[in-house]
Design an enzyme around this catalytic site. Sequence first.
Site, PDB file in Angstrom:
ATOM      1  N   GLY A 242       0.760  -1.250   0.000  1.00  0.00           N
ATOM      2  CA  GLY A 242       0.000   0.000   0.000  1.00  0.00           C
ATOM      3  C   GLY A 242       0.780   1.284   0.000  1.00  0.00           C
ATOM      4  N   GLY A 278       3.745  -3.521  -3.798  1.00  0.00           N
ATOM      5  CA  GLY A 278       3.684  -3.668  -5.252  1.00  0.00           C
ATOM      6  C   GLY A 278       4.154  -2.375  -5.892  1.00  0.00           C
ATOM      7  N   TYR A 319      -9.300   5.601 -12.798  1.00  0.00           N
ATOM      8  CA  TYR A 319      -9.240   6.293 -11.493  1.00  0.00           C
ATOM      9  C   TYR A 319      -9.051   7.800 -11.648  1.00  0.00           C
ATOM     10  CZ  TYR A 319      -7.518   1.539 -10.483  1.00  0.00           C
ATOM     11  OH  TYR A 319      -7.329   0.189 -10.421  1.00  0.00           O
ATOM     12  N   CYS A 345     -12.126   4.429 -29.062  1.00  0.00           N
ATOM     13  CA  CYS A 345     -13.363   5.177 -29.307  1.00  0.00           C
ATOM     14  C   CYS A 345     -14.146   5.433 -28.017  1.00  0.00           C
ATOM     15  CB  CYS A 345     -14.208   4.416 -30.314  1.00  0.00           C
ATOM     16  SG  CYS A 345     -13.273   4.120 -31.803  1.00  0.00           S
ATOM     17  N   GLU A 346     -13.580   6.178 -27.112  1.00  0.00           N
ATOM     18  CA  GLU A 346     -14.265   6.576 -25.882  1.00  0.00           C
ATOM     19  C   GLU A 346     -13.684   7.904 -25.437  1.00  0.00           C
ATOM     20  OE1 GLU A 346     -15.022   4.098 -22.654  1.00  0.00           O
ATOM     21  OE2 GLU A 346     -14.857   2.223 -23.777  1.00  0.00           O
ATOM     22  N   TYR A 373       0.798  -1.398 -12.286  1.00  0.00           N
ATOM     23  CA  TYR A 373      -0.594  -1.411 -12.736  1.00  0.00           C
ATOM     24  C   TYR A 373      -0.746  -0.763 -14.116  1.00  0.00           C
ATOM     25  CZ  TYR A 373      -1.013  -2.544  -7.809  1.00  0.00           C
ATOM     26  OH  TYR A 373      -0.842  -3.139  -6.582  1.00  0.00           O
TER      27      TYR A 373
HETATM   28  N1  LLP Z   1      -1.517  -6.997  -1.020  1.00  0.00           N
HETATM   29  C1  LLP Z   1      -2.812  -7.098  -1.376  1.00  0.00           C
HETATM   30  C2  LLP Z   1      -3.650  -8.102  -0.708  1.00  0.00           C
HETATM   31  C3  LLP Z   1      -3.342  -6.268  -2.366  1.00  0.00           C
HETATM   32  O1  LLP Z   1      -4.621  -6.375  -2.702  1.00  0.00           O
HETATM   33  C4  LLP Z   1      -2.495  -5.312  -3.006  1.00  0.00           C
HETATM   34  C5  LLP Z   1      -3.011  -4.429  -4.050  1.00  0.00           C
HETATM   35  C6  LLP Z   1      -1.145  -5.247  -2.605  1.00  0.00           C
HETATM   36  C7  LLP Z   1      -0.698  -6.098  -1.610  1.00  0.00           C
HETATM   37  C8  LLP Z   1      -0.159  -4.296  -3.227  1.00  0.00           C
HETATM   38  O2  LLP Z   1      -0.500  -2.967  -2.977  1.00  0.00           O
HETATM   39  P1  LLP Z   1       0.477  -1.787  -3.432  1.00  0.00           P
HETATM   40  O3  LLP Z   1       1.738  -1.891  -2.590  1.00  0.00           O
HETATM   41  O4  LLP Z   1       0.765  -1.970  -4.858  1.00  0.00           O
HETATM   42  O5  LLP Z   1      -0.284  -0.561  -3.149  1.00  0.00           O
HETATM   43  N2  LLP Z   1      -4.889  -0.939  -9.864  1.00  0.00           N
HETATM   44  C9  LLP Z   1      -4.766   0.033  -8.798  1.00  0.00           C
HETATM   45  C10 LLP Z   1      -4.153  -0.545  -7.542  1.00  0.00           C
HETATM   46  C11 LLP Z   1      -4.873  -1.775  -7.011  1.00  0.00           C
HETATM   47  C12 LLP Z   1      -4.241  -2.380  -5.800  1.00  0.00           C
HETATM   48  C13 LLP Z   1      -4.842  -3.707  -5.495  1.00  0.00           C
HETATM   49  N3  LLP Z   1      -4.239  -4.400  -4.403  1.00  0.00           N
HETATM   50  C14 LLP Z   1      -3.992   1.245  -9.329  1.00  0.00           C
HETATM   51  O6  LLP Z   1      -3.610   1.238 -10.489  1.00  0.00           O
HETATM   52  O7  LLP Z   1      -3.814   2.210  -8.613  1.00  0.00           O
END
Ligand code: LLP
Length: 417
Positions: A242, A278, A319, A345-346, A373
């Site tokens: 996160g 991530g 987003y 086309c959007e 992502y």
């Molecule tokens: N652990 C779990 C259980 C998760 O669901 C996620 C991300 C992470 C770890 C990794 O989180 P991070 O460190 O990347 O924040 N597509 C969205 C982000 C979706 C995140 C989903 N879960 C975007 O492009 O902002």
Amino acid sequence: MSGFPEFIYRDNELFVESVPLKQIADEFGTPCYIYSRSALTKAYQEFDSSFASRDHLICYAVKANSNIAILNLFAQLGSGFDIVSGGELLRVIKAGGDPGKTVFSGVGKNVNEMRMALDANILCFNVESEAELLALNQIAEDMDKIAPVSLRVNPDVDAKTHPYISTGLKENKFGIPTSEAERIYKSAHRYAHIRFTGLDCHIGSQLTDLEPFMQAGNKMLDLLNKLQSQGLEIEHLDLGGGLGIRYANETPPTIKEYVSALCAKTHQIKQRLLIEPGRSLVGNSGILLTRVEYLKHTPARNFAIVDAAMNDLMRPALYDAYHEILPVTENNGECKNYQIVGPVCETGDFLGHDRRLSLAHGNLLAIMSAGAYGMSMSSNYNTRPRAAEVMIDKSTVHIIRQRETIDQLIATEQVLP
Ligand code: LLP
């Protein structure tokens, strides 16, 4: 300056490490995702070294970018993995990752995925409901195995991030309420093929403030104390991912500040700490390179129509996310206010609104902070083959995914007899 150390201008030309972006466009075409090995490595090492002597495991959240070259790089650095599907497990294995350092998250693991993960002897299932626990117990029994489990607790804290990526509020589909989790842990004897090894939470993504992490940490520590006083042996505490990155003017904590705060918060406990980052590992290590196809000046607006679109990078459309957009060749021409849009086309197909740039047909643009992502959320919408991906290592360019062909894209479809 670009503000990203591995992406720098030299004589008005944007480079990745020692390679000019222009050269990559000539060789591999556009749109193209480009990653810096050095930036990826530094981000991982900052996480790892910030834990100092604390027993820990970094489980890279594969969903952020699942290219096997990236997984392999992290595996070589010692990383574990956080997966959310059987497909991600296969990627980890193919990339040389260790299933024994892999945790499996997600609210809807199916029977096949649970079997695959039990077969591979993963480190832990992060279980998100009692129904899932029952199913896993049954599958483990059928396979004559014991499944290692953490319950993913929903600590009900506000991550103060985009509502689509906030996961730790009681209204969200994720996790198990704290009181219910306590009850389930205490009924461990009912699950003969489950061994409760950990405790897990994840409250959301792109957090730019430490406070929600600390609030969640407090709730986890309370629960851990209660479980321990009941004689339950918990081996690890998984605090999820996160940590946010800087896309525009955000000022997220550094990786070191974040990890140090987690270590300080949990200094009284002996359990191993797990985290699942991530975005903060890959986000600012990658860009999307695109070329201006057409300029279109209407009485209302100036459009730069580029060859990348929402199918390549979905975050702006989904987003309303901001990604900095830099010219690959700086010039002193007159700047105009441009809408940077793709061919899809959007009206939602945009990469940036109101960017002041001096542009001409054929110019290259770098969409920054696209390592997380970006490719992993790309699609074939409008029957657009997915972009190529390359990784730069100093002055060497490695192709890590060939551009998709239209033949590949329709190969599995067939007409009725
Ligand atoms: N652990 C779990 C259980 C998760 O669901 C996620 C991300 C992470 C770890 C990794 O989180 P991070 O460190 O990347 O924040 N597509 C969205 C982000 C979706 C995140 C989903 N879960 C975007 O492009 O902002």
